[in-house]
Enzyme design. Structure first.
Site, mmCIF file in Angstrom:
data_model
loop_
_atom_site.group_PDB
_atom_site.id
_atom_site.type_symbol
_atom_site.label_atom_id
_atom_site.label_comp_id
_atom_site.label_asym_id
_atom_site.label_seq_id
_atom_site.Cartn_x
_atom_site.Cartn_y
_atom_site.Cartn_z
ATOM 1 N N ARG A 158 47.094 40.801 49.357
ATOM 2 C CA ARG A 158 45.730 41.663 49.110
ATOM 3 C C ARG A 158 44.819 41.694 50.371
ATOM 4 O O ARG A 158 44.328 42.581 50.884
ATOM 5 C CB ARG A 158 44.809 40.886 48.105
ATOM 6 C CG ARG A 158 45.730 41.094 46.538
ATOM 7 C CD ARG A 158 46.097 42.479 46.341
ATOM 8 N NE ARG A 158 46.564 42.728 45.115
ATOM 9 C CZ ARG A 158 47.277 43.499 44.202
ATOM 10 N NH1 ARG A 158 47.631 44.362 45.451
ATOM 11 N NH2 ARG A 158 47.617 43.770 43.370
ATOM 12 N N ASP A 171 46.629 54.678 36.555
ATOM 13 C CA ASP A 171 44.804 54.459 36.740
ATOM 14 C C ASP A 171 44.689 54.845 38.046
ATOM 15 O O ASP A 171 43.556 55.518 38.197
ATOM 16 C CB ASP A 171 44.963 52.715 36.995
ATOM 17 C CG ASP A 171 45.066 52.458 35.543
ATOM 18 O OD1 ASP A 171 45.896 52.514 34.718
ATOM 19 O OD2 ASP A 171 44.103 51.445 35.075
ATOM 20 N N SER A 199 52.200 43.464 32.841
ATOM 21 C CA SER A 199 51.469 43.926 34.118
ATOM 22 C C SER A 199 52.291 43.506 35.266
ATOM 23 O O SER A 199 52.279 42.042 35.183
ATOM 24 C CB SER A 199 50.099 43.683 33.933
ATOM 25 O OG SER A 199 49.473 43.594 35.107
ATOM 26 N N ASP A 251 42.436 40.225 41.898
ATOM 27 C CA ASP A 251 42.629 40.871 43.033
ATOM 28 C C ASP A 251 41.381 41.752 43.320
ATOM 29 O O ASP A 251 41.089 41.931 44.692
ATOM 30 C CB ASP A 251 43.661 42.013 42.618
ATOM 31 C CG ASP A 251 45.064 41.247 42.695
ATOM 32 O OD1 ASP A 251 45.394 40.282 43.312
ATOM 33 O OD2 ASP A 251 46.067 41.535 41.802
HETATM 34 N N1 ARG Z 1 47.997 35.777 39.017
HETATM 35 C C1 ARG Z 1 48.441 36.241 40.326
HETATM 36 C C2 ARG Z 1 47.390 36.184 41.307
HETATM 37 O O1 ARG Z 1 46.263 36.209 41.055
HETATM 38 C C3 ARG Z 1 49.172 37.782 40.100
HETATM 39 C C4 ARG Z 1 48.110 39.026 40.099
HETATM 40 C C5 ARG Z 1 48.762 40.053 39.907
HETATM 41 N N2 ARG Z 1 48.123 41.218 40.118
HETATM 42 C C6 ARG Z 1 48.316 42.155 39.269
HETATM 43 N N3 ARG Z 1 47.289 43.092 39.568
HETATM 44 N N4 ARG Z 1 49.056 42.149 38.274
HETATM 45 O O2 ARG Z 1 47.538 36.289 42.574
#
Ligand code: ARG
Length: 398
Positions: free
Chosen positions: A94, A14, A174, A123
């Site tokens: 993040r 990506d 993922s 995110d």
């Molecule tokens: N659900 C978790 C959160 O919101 C993990 C997110 C993981 N992010 C990803 N792009 N796979 O913090």
């Protein structure tokens, strides 16, 4: 001269396509930035790949120390968990990544920042809100939220521009990982009734493969921060890495939950967080000795509020700073040692001690040496229960 844009670059398909797409669509010169938050990737390979796929500059920044000291440890002091289970690994990383992207944008004179998030997750919110709070003048572009390409179309796009496809076969999940934990979603996990298959877990062994013998570990804390393991002083990064290994080897730290995302979706995720599981259990246990009842009770509320804030991308807010200031203040006597037993997926606190312990054996004991004045309980109960008694007499319902 073309405008510059700083892209959070992971090295995956990506963000590799994004380098080219940002140039083709908006004419940006792309500065690729890859941030090491303990995700154990091949950063030299990623750095070179960014240039190969068309970035003007490519930077790798080791942010592990800052991540541990300024993000993970404040969360540990708070015993932060989202919806009782998730130690917030991704959510904590993040804002740090957003901050570094902004710093690079300033240093390089860039006008925009881009990230690879889709429009369905948390995110994107954390990045956008973080960047907006730190640098409201910078433009934000989220190619994957905009371009609407399927995976097949992405592969076609990559082919057209000579962007190499990842050599490892695409995982059915993922995944995001850093020092504080790993998150796994998609594939068969999307049905919350399905038990996570073994391949959804990588850090924490299946209990059928863990040692038969229990292993004990002793963590030393100073003012709420873990500073030693089994008597050996360790820096934060090494300590967390060590406990991820140790806990993982005993199958500790697997988490399976359905969580409420910011964007209104419920999602089923699994996490692996051996070090976080061990450290949170240990830290919280030490607080049971060193905080008073009212401190402990109020801190739980603050922790709950802080956990939500972290999850919801509100790290760079005055409210978050205020909550952390309170939490920090509660930690001044959270010093001591905690002993834990790791065995077959379980992490159990079996002992705790502190030079500032409020536990009094003389008051607690039922044996010889009892100092507690039981006769004082009678008057105490009379007044403590008085409002309840009166209400019972007057407002009793049939
Ligand atoms: N659900 C978790 C959160 O919101 C993990 C997110 C993981 N992010 C990803 N792009 N796979 O913090």
């Amino acid at each position: 001269m073309a405008e510059k844009l700083v892209l959070a670059y992971s090295g995956g398909l990506d963000t590799s396509v994004a380098v080219r797409w940002l140039h083709e669509k908006y004419g940006y010169d792309v500065i690729a930035v890859t941030i090491d938050v303990g995700n154990e990737k091949d950063f030299t390979f990623i750095k070179d790949k960014a240039i190969k796929v068309g970035a003007l500059t490519s930077l790798v920044i080791d942010a592990r120390e800052e991540f541990v000291n300024d993000y993970i440890f404040p969360a540990l002091k708070a015993n932060a968990l989202y919806e009782e289970h998730y130690p917030l690994a991704t959510a904590l990383a993040r804002p740090l990544i957003a901050k570094i992207l902004v710093d690079v944008a300033r240093a390089e004179g860039a006008q925009a920042i881009a990230h690879g998030c889709t429009g369905k997750g948390n995110d994107q919110v954390r990045f956008d809100v973080g960047i907006n709070s730190l640098a409201p003048d910078l433009k934000i572009v989220a190619p994957a939220r905009e371009w609407g390409m399927t995976r097949e179309e992405l592969i076609q796009y990559a082919g057209k521009y000579g962007i190499p496809l990842p050599i490892t076969s695409k995982s059915p999940y993922s995944i995001d990982e850093n020092l504080w934990g790993k998150s796994t979603e998609c594939g068969v996990l999307e049905d919350p009734w399905n038990e996570p298959p073994e391949d959804a877990y990588v850090w924490a062994k299946s209990v059928k493969d863990t040692p038969e013998e229990a292993e004990y570990v002793e963590i030393g804390f100073e003012k709420g921060l873990p500073v030693s393991v089994n008597g050996n002083k360790m820096d934060g990064i090494s300590l967390i890495k060590f406990l991820n290994e140790l806990g993982g080897n005993h199958g500790v730290g697997r988490i399976d939950m359905v969580e409420n995302r910011l964007v209104g979706i419920k999602s089923r995720e699994t996490y692996e967080a051996p070090a976080a599981t061990v450290l949170l259990a240990a830290h919280q246990s030490l607080e049971t000795l060193t905080l008073s009842k009212i401190q402990y009770r109020f801190k739980q509320k603050v922790s709950h509020e802080l956990s939500n804030l972290i999850y919801e991308g509100l790290w760079f807010t005055a409210h978050r700073e205020d909550l952390c200031a309170y939490i920090n203040s509660t930690q001044r006597f959270v010093t001591g040692d905690v002993r834990l037993k790791l065995h077959k997926g379980n992490c159990t606190v079996v002992g705790r001690k502190s030079p500032y312990s409020l536990y009094s054996h003389g008051l607690a004991t039922y044996a010889e040496g009892d100092q507690f004045d039981q006769s004082a309980a009678v008057g105490f109960i009379k007044l403590w229960g008085l409002p309840a008694k009166i209400q019972g007499q007057i407002q009793k319902e049939k």
